[in-house]
Motif scaffolding. Structure first.
Motif, short mmCIF file in Angstrom:
data_model
loop_
_atom_site.label_atom_id
_atom_site.label_comp_id
_atom_site.label_asym_id
_atom_site.label_seq_id
_atom_site.Cartn_x
_atom_site.Cartn_y
_atom_site.Cartn_z
N ASN A 77 -2.00 -4.96 -20.65
CA ASN A 77 -3.49 -5.02 -20.92
C ASN A 77 -3.94 -3.83 -21.64
OD1 ASN A 77 -3.27 -7.70 -20.24
ND2 ASN A 77 -4.26 -6.91 -18.30
N ASP A 78 -4.57 -3.73 -23.04
CA ASP A 78 -4.86 -2.61 -23.47
C ASP A 78 -6.39 -2.80 -24.10
OD1 ASP A 78 -5.06 0.10 -24.69
OD2 ASP A 78 -3.03 -0.15 -25.36
N GLU A 134 -13.83 -14.75 -29.31
CA GLU A 134 -13.32 -14.46 -27.90
C GLU A 134 -12.52 -15.63 -27.31
OE1 GLU A 134 -15.16 -13.59 -23.35
OE2 GLU A 134 -16.53 -13.71 -25.15
N GLU A 159 -8.79 -16.32 -24.67
CA GLU A 159 -7.78 -15.70 -23.56
C GLU A 159 -7.20 -14.33 -23.94
OE1 GLU A 159 -5.13 -18.61 -22.12
OE2 GLU A 159 -6.73 -19.75 -21.38
N LYS A 160 -6.89 -14.27 -25.14
CA LYS A 160 -6.11 -13.04 -25.78
C LYS A 160 -7.15 -11.94 -26.17
CE LYS A 160 -2.44 -10.95 -27.59
NZ LYS A 160 -1.26 -10.65 -26.45
N ASN A 185 -11.00 -5.94 -25.31
CA ASN A 185 -9.81 -6.16 -24.59
C ASN A 185 -8.75 -6.81 -25.01
OD1 ASN A 185 -10.70 -4.44 -22.32
ND2 ASN A 185 -12.81 -5.80 -22.50
N ARG A 239 -5.35 -8.69 -24.01
CA ARG A 239 -4.61 -9.09 -22.80
C ARG A 239 -2.99 -9.21 -23.28
NH1 ARG A 239 -8.83 -13.28 -19.85
NH2 ARG A 239 -10.46 -11.65 -19.37
N LYS A 240 -2.28 -8.68 -22.53
CA LYS A 240 -0.56 -8.63 -22.59
C LYS A 240 -0.31 -8.64 -23.78
CE LYS A 240 -0.22 -11.99 -18.59
NZ LYS A 240 0.42 -13.43 -18.09
N ASP A 293 0.64 -8.45 -32.25
CA ASP A 293 -0.63 -7.65 -31.99
C ASP A 293 -0.94 -6.50 -33.03
OD1 ASP A 293 -1.55 -9.80 -30.38
OD2 ASP A 293 -1.10 -8.74 -28.55
N LYS A 331 1.19 1.81 -17.88
CA LYS A 331 0.14 1.00 -17.21
C LYS A 331 -0.80 2.27 -16.88
CE LYS A 331 2.30 -3.39 -16.26
NZ LYS A 331 2.39 -4.34 -15.25
#
Length: 577
Positions: free
Chosen positions: A148-149, A178, A180-181, A190, A192-193, A198, A231
């Motif tokens: 997550n970055d 907005e 889940e990603k 944010n 995620r994953k 991306d 991480k």
């Protein structure tokens, strides 16, 4: 190139520019210290509303009073509020609707009560390419796949200077909603994953108002995704620990950090503590009493383990109750772990062990002393505390001891007779007050020997049996009535206690009668012939004392020890002999 891709380099160059002042230049009628051109640029396209901040204001604390004046470098004229296409907003310049003509360099002059500073800021205005939604100037940044970055909006520093700020994110010119990603969080995005898909061009658009006028700014950053990722580090130890340690001892403490992921670690681990009167980073110089060792990095299946050890060669009193801090620096934030030293509690097990050991040692020493000086201690107690013992008065006995000695007329027996008839009475009767029965001295003339011996033994508390190397072994000894009767009374009837007085060294013990040999093995014999040799050169003198039957003081103390104890007896000087 955008600002975010060169954040570290920009900070470094800015620090360099702020630390080196070239000269003093005149601006109007004033002479100000010139910090030249700031490294950071402000980028805009026509129609936007960019803010141009004074770069000098970050060098002074907020509580220090100062004022800011802006000048246009091309004309050298001061910019006042209300001019066309530009206005003042606090210490910043605001261009509500910027055009290409506004591009250029603007000089910020900051004045305190005693000094004046100046620095130039550059505003870059670029036209958009026809039909292209991408901005002409962008920054570059790298994010890691598999984690997550977080993306930070490049315009976040302006939020505090405007009213009603609102941020909208775009990816490749498409608005991001907005889900889940992608999760927007004020000035952060944010992701995620993170996946390789991306990667792309991310634009942050800031909409705001100033003085009732709505404006907007935007900047783009092109993000690339790499397979190597790390991480957020995790601090394993220390975590607010309190450690007990003894003053004067050495001490070592590890700061352990785990960094999950793969790739190249860009993590710094440093120890910090209160040295003297201020908190400082601890030195790597191993010659110092408090120093940190080199960081050790090891790879595991899941990531990296970083260990940096704090070493204290000698714990001082001033080290107690201070916080030692391990600081972990990474691109994902800073972690802090602390511990403090307190004096160690007394070791109760050690104290108990020392106490028990001391008691055991005292017991062993006491037993040894009692064993070695048993006779002396017993005589001392009898003399000082006679009331501890029962008096012998009224026990039906008339004599303390019966003296039986060899009456065979040979050389050694003559000496034994002299010892029995003279020396013993002088010491035991004359010096210590004992009452002795000696056949031939205390019996009535004309009485039968056997009858006298039988009757006298019944009135004596002890039997002192004196013998030499030949007296008990000769044929005449078989008719020695005192020996036969006394041994029978002591060994068979157990009506009298027998004390053996050995007047000569017995070199052939097996020649002694069986009853005497058993008695000697059981209770021992007092050896009048034995003396402690103090000098080898005096052996001849010792031999003379032995043959002359002049026993040592130790012998006389042992004789007194075996004699009957009489309570409340006379105060006798037992140190004699």
């Amino acid at each position: 190139m955008g600002r975010l891709s060169l954040v570290f380099l920009a900070a470094l160059l800015r620090a360099t520019e702020c630390g080196v002042i070239s000269n003093k230049e005149a601006l109007g009628s004033e002479s100000c210290e010139d910090y030249r051109v700031a490294y950071e640029r402000t980028f805009a396209i026509p129609g936007e509303s960019p803010l141009l901040e004074c770069p000098l204001q970050n060098l002074f604390p907020a509580e220090m009073p100062y004022n800011v004046t802006w000048f246009e470098e091309r004309t050298g004229s001061e910019i006042s509020d209300g001019q066309q296409n530009v206005s003042l907003s606090g210490t910043s310049l605001w261009f509500p609707n910027i055009s290409m003509e506004s591009q250029g360099t603007y000089v910020c002059v900051l004045r305190t009560q005693s000094q004046c500073y100046r620095q130039a800021a550059v505003l870059v205005v670029s036209e958009m390419t026809s039909g292209d939604c991408e901005r002409p100037v962008r920054g570059f940044h790298s994010i890691s796949a598999g984690v997550n970055d977080v993306l930070a909006c490049p315009l976040r520093r302006y939020i505090r200077s405007v009213d009603h700020p609102s941020i909208q994110w775009y990816k490749n010119c498409e608005p991001l909603q907005e889900d889940e990603k992608f999760v927007p969080n004020e000035d952060l995005l944010n992701i995620r994953k993170v996946h390789l898909d991306d990667a792309g061009l991310y634009t942050c658009k800031l909409t705001f108002s100033l003085g009732g006028v709505v404006g907007e700014m935007a900047e783009s950053v092109e993000y690339e995704v790499n397979d190597e990722y790390l991480k957020k580090p995790r601090l394993i130890e220390p975590v607010n620990e309190i450690i007990k340690v003894e003053r004067g001892s050495s001490f070592r403490k590890d700061c352990v950090v785990f960094v999950p992921g793969k790739g190249t670690t860009m993590v710094s681990v440093l120890w910090k503590g209160l040295l003297g009167s201020e908190e400082k980073f601890i030195t790597n110089n191993v010659s110092h009493r408090i120093h940190q060792e080199r960081m050790n990095e090891s790879r595991t299946e899941d990531g990296f383990v970083l260990v940096r050890t704090l070493s204290v060669s000698d714990v001082w009193q001033e080290d107690f109750y201070l916080n030692f801090t391990c600081m972990v620096f990474s691109s994902r934030g800073t972690l802090i772990g602390q511990f403090s030293l307190v004096p160690a509690d007394p070791n109760l097990f050690l104290l108990l062990g020392l106490l028990l050991g001391s008691v055991a040692l005292l017991f062993v020493v006491g037993v040894s002393l009692c064993t070695i000086f048993k006779v002396e201690l017993a005589l001392w107690v009898r003399t000082v505390f006679p009331f501890f013992y029962k008096t012998t008065d009224g026990d039906g006995k008339q004599y303390d001891a019966y003296i039986a000695y060899p009456r065979v007329l040979d050389g050694s027996s003559e000496k034994a007779e002299v010892f029995a008839m003279s020396t013993l009475p002088q010491v035991l009767e004359g010096r210590y007050g004992y009452k002795l029965f000696i056949l031939g001295r205390d019996g009535l003339p004309g009485e039968a020997v056997v009858d006298v011996v039988e009757e006298a033994l019944t009135r004596c508390r002890r039997l002192l049996l004196l013998y030499t190397s030949t007296s008990l072994c000769s044929p005449e000894a078989l008719e020695w009535a005192e020996q036969q009767t006394g041994l029978y009374r002591g060994l068979v009837e157990n009506t009298v206690s027998i004390v053996l007085l050995e007047l000569e060294e017995i070199r052939e013990p097996d020649r002694l009668p069986h009853s005497v040999r058993l008695l000697k093995e059981k209770q021992g014999a007092l050896q009048a012939w034995k003396r402690r040799k103090r000098r080898m050169c005096c052996d001849w003198k010792m031999e003379e004392r032995v043959t002359s039957l002049n026993p040592s003081a130790r012998f006389w103390r042992e004789v007194r020890y075996h004699m009957p104890v009489r309570g409340k007896s006379k105060n006798r000087n037992w140190f004699s002999f």
